[in-house]
Design an enzyme around this catalytic site. Structure first.
Site, PDB file in Angstrom:
ATOM      1  N   GLY A  10      -6.501   8.933   5.866  1.00  0.00           N
ATOM      2  CA  GLY A  10      -7.848   7.699   6.958  1.00  0.00           C
ATOM      3  C   GLY A  10      -6.506   7.528   8.202  1.00  0.00           C
ATOM      4  O   GLY A  10      -5.565   6.599   7.228  1.00  0.00           O
ATOM      5  N   GLY A  12      -6.942   5.478   9.848  1.00  0.00           N
ATOM      6  CA  GLY A  12      -7.601   5.039  11.499  1.00  0.00           C
ATOM      7  C   GLY A  12      -6.259   3.739  12.291  1.00  0.00           C
ATOM      8  O   GLY A  12      -4.911   3.689  12.122  1.00  0.00           O
ATOM      9  N   LYS A  13      -7.007   3.024  12.897  1.00  0.00           N
ATOM     10  CA  LYS A  13      -5.827   2.118  13.356  1.00  0.00           C
ATOM     11  C   LYS A  13      -5.156   1.074  11.734  1.00  0.00           C
ATOM     12  O   LYS A  13      -4.355   0.924  12.040  1.00  0.00           O
ATOM     13  CB  LYS A  13      -6.958   0.472  13.580  1.00  0.00           C
ATOM     14  CG  LYS A  13      -7.282   0.923  15.373  1.00  0.00           C
ATOM     15  CD  LYS A  13      -8.094  -0.077  15.425  1.00  0.00           C
ATOM     16  CE  LYS A  13      -9.018   0.315  16.495  1.00  0.00           C
ATOM     17  NZ  LYS A  13      -9.807  -0.546  17.060  1.00  0.00           N
ATOM     18  N   GLY A  15      -4.558   2.432   8.222  1.00  0.00           N
ATOM     19  CA  GLY A  15      -4.086   3.529   8.286  1.00  0.00           C
ATOM     20  C   GLY A  15      -2.214   3.722   7.936  1.00  0.00           C
ATOM     21  O   GLY A  15      -1.754   4.186   7.774  1.00  0.00           O
ATOM     22  N   SER A 123      -5.358  -7.226   4.489  1.00  0.00           N
ATOM     23  CA  SER A 123      -5.686  -8.471   5.783  1.00  0.00           C
ATOM     24  C   SER A 123      -4.752  -8.571   7.136  1.00  0.00           C
ATOM     25  O   SER A 123      -3.064  -8.310   6.733  1.00  0.00           O
ATOM     26  CB  SER A 123      -6.027 -10.105   5.018  1.00  0.00           C
ATOM     27  OG  SER A 123      -6.438 -10.587   6.428  1.00  0.00           O
ATOM     28  N   GLY A 124      -5.225  -8.912   7.656  1.00  0.00           N
ATOM     29  CA  GLY A 124      -4.031  -8.978   9.198  1.00  0.00           C
ATOM     30  C   GLY A 124      -3.779  -8.595  10.289  1.00  0.00           C
ATOM     31  O   GLY A 124      -3.403  -8.990  11.380  1.00  0.00           O
ATOM     32  N   GLY A 125      -4.967  -7.392  10.425  1.00  0.00           N
ATOM     33  CA  GLY A 125      -5.361  -6.869  11.129  1.00  0.00           C
ATOM     34  C   GLY A 125      -4.402  -5.850  11.627  1.00  0.00           C
ATOM     35  O   GLY A 125      -3.511  -5.237  10.492  1.00  0.00           O
ATOM     36  N   LYS A 173     -10.656 -10.770  -0.999  1.00  0.00           N
ATOM     37  CA  LYS A 173     -10.872 -10.646   0.077  1.00  0.00           C
ATOM     38  C   LYS A 173     -12.019 -10.271   0.767  1.00  0.00           C
ATOM     39  O   LYS A 173     -12.224 -11.095   2.353  1.00  0.00           O
ATOM     40  CB  LYS A 173     -10.413  -8.838   0.278  1.00  0.00           C
ATOM     41  CG  LYS A 173     -10.618  -8.582   1.749  1.00  0.00           C
ATOM     42  CD  LYS A 173      -9.550  -8.774   2.621  1.00  0.00           C
ATOM     43  CE  LYS A 173      -9.135  -8.853   4.513  1.00  0.00           C
ATOM     44  NZ  LYS A 173     -10.033  -7.508   4.168  1.00  0.00           N
ATOM     45  N   HIS A 176     -12.352 -13.966   1.479  1.00  0.00           N
ATOM     46  CA  HIS A 176     -11.380 -14.146   2.498  1.00  0.00           C
ATOM     47  C   HIS A 176     -12.137 -14.100   4.002  1.00  0.00           C
ATOM     48  O   HIS A 176     -12.005 -15.176   4.889  1.00  0.00           O
ATOM     49  CB  HIS A 176      -9.873 -13.422   2.232  1.00  0.00           C
ATOM     50  CG  HIS A 176      -9.444 -13.402   3.773  1.00  0.00           C
ATOM     51  ND1 HIS A 176      -9.742 -11.934   4.680  1.00  0.00           N
ATOM     52  CD2 HIS A 176      -8.566 -13.599   4.403  1.00  0.00           C
ATOM     53  CE1 HIS A 176      -9.138 -12.555   5.944  1.00  0.00           C
ATOM     54  NE2 HIS A 176      -8.359 -13.313   5.555  1.00  0.00           N
ATOM     55  N   GLU A 180     -13.275 -16.677   6.629  1.00  0.00           N
ATOM     56  CA  GLU A 180     -12.938 -16.293   8.216  1.00  0.00           C
ATOM     57  C   GLU A 180     -13.877 -16.156   8.928  1.00  0.00           C
ATOM     58  O   GLU A 180     -14.500 -17.270  10.492  1.00  0.00           O
ATOM     59  CB  GLU A 180     -12.573 -14.939   8.422  1.00  0.00           C
ATOM     60  CG  GLU A 180     -12.637 -14.294   9.737  1.00  0.00           C
ATOM     61  CD  GLU A 180     -12.286 -12.843   9.378  1.00  0.00           C
ATOM     62  OE1 GLU A 180     -12.778 -11.767  10.263  1.00  0.00           O
ATOM     63  OE2 GLU A 180     -11.292 -11.932   9.038  1.00  0.00           O
TER      64      GLU A 180
END
Length: 321
Positions: A10, A12-13, A15, A123-125, A173, A176, A180
């Site tokens: 994976g 994507g953004k 991975g 987490s952290g985008g 998570k 979390h 958020e």
């Protein structure tokens, strides 16, 4: 000696950015995605065209991260990986899988194949994945210990926590994500209040000030200012999309008999944002018309009464009485 070869399924953004960060820090990453990105291959990062190719390039114990959306696709990828794995190998689910699913998957893999499943809340985008993330990790301690050096290398300082047995990482998570949502809702409501003040306020400047010494200074406030400036105000659609994880948390809270009114209401408000043709207020208007002859739509006289019908303010009781 640490086995520094990892697979990533994976790209994507999340991975791809974690793979790039790991490769830059000296780890060899073998990456696979059905739709291989064309611009991320570099030293220490090798892209392959099949899971079999990926598995053939890993040393034992094999360690494979999965960064794909939660749901049946996780089970499908695990099923595809299992024939190439042996006892002691480790699968790490870095997405937002439901913690109950992670417990089920871990038990099945351990009982039937002796394979570990580690649930790694991340987490952290996207910027965190690229520059330093935050990890909440659950699973068998013997398996997690083999991943800790990499996870600490990919995390910001103190951004790594071993949370306990299988499922705990994804549960932490999920909580979390619920917090958020509550924070996002509170900030959003604050923006609505600022925008409706009697005079035009410099919202960009206010957000800048809030992020310097105020109690609510945060990355979210920083992002709010950044996007407000970029979009020159609140010039975006009101529809808010999400993947539904916090809905799971609301259901869990009811099963656990834990009251989470703020998080629950934030989910309701998010859902309300998607209804461009609200039925409930129409129904209310129809009933109000039925019992009180109240008009449909706007009415200047009623609006005037709403704003000016109350003459005085709230009157405190006399303490002497």
């Amino acid at each position: 000696m640490e086995n520094k070869i990892y697979g990533v399924v994976g790209l994507g953004k999340m991975g791809s950015n974690l793979a790039l960060q790991a490769a830059e820090k000296g780890y060899k990453i073998i990456g696979y995605d059905k739709f291989l990105p064309a611009d991320i291959e570099q030293e220490n990062l090798v892209l392959v065209h099949s899971l079999q190719d990926l598995m053939s390039q890993l040393d034992r114990p094999r360690k494979i991260f999965i960064y794909i959306p939660a749901g049946p696709a996780i089970d499908s990828v695990i099923a595809e990986l299992v024939p190439f794995l042996e006892e002691g190998d480790i699968i790490i689910d870095g997405g937002n899988s439901y913690w109950g699913d992670s417990i089920r998957r871990a038990k099945k893999l351990k009982a039937e194949h002796g394979i570990h499943l580690v649930d790694c809340g991340t987490s952290g985008g996207v910027s965190g994945a690229r520059n330093g993330a935050c990890f909440m990790v659950g699973g068998d301690k013997e398996a997690v210990d083999q991943l800790e050096d990499l996870l600490r290398a990919l995390a910001v300082p103190d951004g790594y926590s071993y949370t306990g047995a299988s499922g705990s990482g994804h549960f932490v998570k999920l909580v979390h994500n619920g917090i958020e949502f509550g924070m996002l809702q509170a900030i959003g409501e604050g923006m609505d209040l600022l925008a409706h003040y009697r005079e035009q306020l410099n919202i960009s400047d206010i957000l800048h000030t809030w992020n310097h010494g105020s109690v609510i200074r945060s990355w979210l406030i920083e992002l709010m200012k950044q996007l407000y400036d970029q979009k020159q105000g609140f010039n975006v659609p009101s529809y808010v999309e999400d993947t539904g994880e916090v809905n799971w948390l609301v259901t869990d809270a009811m099963n656990m008999e834990v009251s989470i009114p703020v998080i629950s209401q934030s989910v309701m408000q998010l859902i309300a944002s998607r209804d461009a043709d609200h039925i409930s207020p129409k129904a209310i208007a129809m009933m109000r018309n039925g019992f009180g002859g109240h008009p449909f739509g706007t009415d200047d006289g009623i609006r005037h009464e709403r704003h000016f019908g109350k003459v005085g303010g709230y009157e405190q009781p006399d303490p002497k009485v």
